[in-house]
Enzyme design. Structure first.
Site, short mmCIF file in Angstrom:
data_model
loop_
_atom_site.label_atom_id
_atom_site.label_comp_id
_atom_site.label_asym_id
_atom_site.label_seq_id
_atom_site.Cartn_x
_atom_site.Cartn_y
_atom_site.Cartn_z
N ARG A 120 0.15 2.85 23.53
CA ARG A 120 -0.05 1.77 24.49
C ARG A 120 -0.10 2.31 25.90
O ARG A 120 0.57 3.28 26.22
CB ARG A 120 1.13 0.79 24.40
CG ARG A 120 1.06 0.01 23.13
CD ARG A 120 2.31 -0.66 22.69
NE ARG A 120 3.03 -1.48 23.61
CZ ARG A 120 2.99 -2.80 23.65
NH1 ARG A 120 2.15 -3.45 22.88
NH2 ARG A 120 3.75 -3.47 24.45
N SER A 189 7.51 10.01 21.93
CA SER A 189 8.60 9.79 20.96
C SER A 189 8.62 10.80 19.84
O SER A 189 8.45 10.47 18.65
CB SER A 189 8.48 8.37 20.43
OG SER A 189 8.41 7.53 21.53
N ASP A 242 11.33 7.39 23.40
CA ASP A 242 11.29 5.91 23.33
C ASP A 242 12.69 5.29 23.29
O ASP A 242 12.91 4.18 23.81
CB ASP A 242 10.45 5.42 22.14
CG ASP A 242 10.81 6.06 20.81
OD1 ASP A 242 11.69 6.93 20.77
OD2 ASP A 242 10.19 5.68 19.79
#
Ligand code: BGC
Length: 507
Positions: A120, A189, A242
């Site tokens: 994203r 992440s 994350d």
């Protein structure tokens, strides 16, 4: 060999079934229900019940075991904090995040969130007060599978290109405080040994990624170079895992004290706020705040206490990183569907679940997704219609008895329960390490918040319920702390933008 043993890690796959199965299959397809098939299915259900029982035993997580698991987690945490490589399971990585967002962050910031099969890009305008986000936009893009196992340059050119075209859609009214240069956080992440708040070396990949030439290099430099190639001026001001983004978002949004960030999605991990003076391996001056966020990389917890089954063994063996990430492979979304599929395949072959019909597709890897397992697990209809529909849609099993559907539901339940309870044991270990367990004195309770994110936690309600209640069980009714698991939606992306703001080069 006892079945229980067979369901443990010693299982070796059955040979492919012969013509007997095919015959039964054909008969059923033509809709002919002969006496012999009925008899088989009666016997089958007994055998399937037996396998189910043994599988339940092999996966059990009674409270004493959960306590032992969390003690083992604490043990590895200490070892991992003592020196690099002090634990061969938990990396306990210092994140260089010494100050979490204060709530006063202000201005326009971007974030890139790369952690699973989708990534994203986000644009947020922070208002300068706790929890105040004036505007927020994002774009989600699937990573082409070939880029997940290709070169660093191709992966980062793709990501930088997507970020650049997103920046081009910025509205004129959203003036960046730094003129042409935009600032972005980067939620990455995967395990990274950070060298500053905006640099870090990739240790290895997880969750199906395998971009070998990016390992051992600074991930921010690779991304920053790709951004330069795109011709845009975007500076990465913060590199965050994350979980760290989720913790930062929790601090920004929740008034209560948020001490832990945890993701249970495609993969799993947790970070927490540690007293800096207890991080023995830290060789730099201690931060003024006296605190430091530690990225545990708990997915690689591999205690022999973990209740692993034959299905976990197969899933591990067939993964891109065999022998690693046991905890992740037992509790996170990337693997749950596959574990359930292996159990059902075995029941269909060995115990004639579905009356001897073994759908060919059931023997094919990755045909059952975790979302489908979640759906079946959450089926509360008296006749388990959702289970019936998934079996029909995914595997073409046209008719099933309620008994068979119950067995399938139970397999999903056993796996969801095991995952949720083990995740709770991990969290309890962290709470123990930071001194937030124990009994209340004078009946007064303090509050601790765990900021949670990840699709499995968010969308798999029975899993979440198991996790919450196991954590309560572990804490005990007279606990000194009341612990709340709070969903910090889109934690990683927003948190990365927040940390970019609090580490801004322009303010
Ligand atoms: C990664 C972690 C990450 C977690 C959740 C794991 O596979 O190693 O860095 O935090 O997934 O996305």
């Amino acid at each position: 060999m006892a079945i229980g043993y067979a369901l443990g890690v010693q299982y070796s796959p059955l040979p492919v079934c012969g013509s007997g199965r095919v015959r039964t299959q054909c008969r059923q397809r033509r809709g002919v229900v002969s006496m012999s098939v009925q008899k088989t299915s009666k016997k089958a259900s007994l055998a399937a019940e037996k396998l189910l029982h043994e599988f339940r035993e092999a996966s059990a997580t009674p409270l004493p075991l959960l306590h032992q698991v969390s003690d083992a987690m604490v043990h590895e945490m200490y070892a991992g904090l003592s020196s690099d490589g002090g634990s061969d399971q938990l990396k306990m990585l210092p994140t260089y995040v010494e100050n979490l967002p204060s709530g006063k962050e202000k201005g326009l910031f971007y974030a890139v969130d790369l952690g699973g099969t989708n990534f994203r890009v986000l644009r947020v305008q922070l208002g300068g007060k706790t929890g105040e986000i004036l505007s927020q936009e994002f774009k989600e893009v699937a990573i082409p599978p070939e880029l997940m196992v290709g070169t660093g340059k191709d992966l980062f050119d793709f990501i930088a290109g997507t970020l650049a075209s997103f920046v081009d859609t910025e509205d004129d009214s959203l003036k960046s405080h730094s003129g042409e240069v935009r600032e972005s956080g980067f939620a990455f992440s995967f395990p990274v040994r950070q060298t500053s708040v905006k640099s870090g070396i990739v240790i290895h990949w997880t969750k199906g990624f395998k971009v070998d030439d990016a390992v051992g290099k600074d991930i921010v430099k690779q991304f920053q170079d790709a951004i330069s190639r795109s011709g845009h001026q975007i500076t990465i001001s913060a590199l965050v895992n994350d979980t760290v983004g989720t913790l930062a978002g929790g601090r920004f949004n929740f008034e209560e004290e948020t001490m832990i960030g945890c993701i249970i999605g495609t993969g799993t991990n947790a970070c927490y706020v540690e007293r800096a003076d207890t991080v023995q391996k830290w060789e730099h001056p201690l931060p003024k705040s006296g605190e430091m966020v530690i990225n545990m990389e708990w997915g690689n917890f591999r205690s022999p206490l973990l209740p692993r089954t034959f299905a976990d063994e197969i899933v591990d063996r067939n993964s891109v990183n065999p022998g690693d990430q046991w905890f992740e492979k037992m509790i996170s979304g990337m693997y749950l569907g596959e574990i359930v599929r292996h159990v059902l395949a075995r029941m269909a072959e060995e115990a004639k679940l579905f009356g001897g019909y073994v759908p060919v597709k059931l023997l094919e890897p990755l045909t059952l997704g975790t979302p489908q397992v979640s759906k079946m697990h959450a089926d509360t209809s008296p006749d388990l219609q959702v289970v019936a529909k998934v079996l029909k849609d995914v595997y073409g099993v046209e008719t099933t008895t309620l008994e068979e559907r119950k067995i399938v539901h139970d397999v999903c339940d056993i796996m969801g329960e095991r995952g949720g309870r083990l995740a709770a044991a991990g969290l309890y270990g962290i709470l123990k390490k930071i001194g937030r367990t124990g009994k209340a004195e004078n009946g007064s309770k303090k509050k601790t918040v765990i900021a949670m994110d990840g699709g499995l936690f968010e969308h798999h309600e029975p899993y979440r319920t198991y996790m919450e209640s196991a954590l309560q069980e572990l804490m005990g009714s007279d606990a000194a702390y009341e612990v709340a698991l709070r969903l910090q939606n889109d934690g990683s992306g927003i948190g990365a933008a927040l940390l970019a703001a609090s580490h801004s080069q322009f303010t």
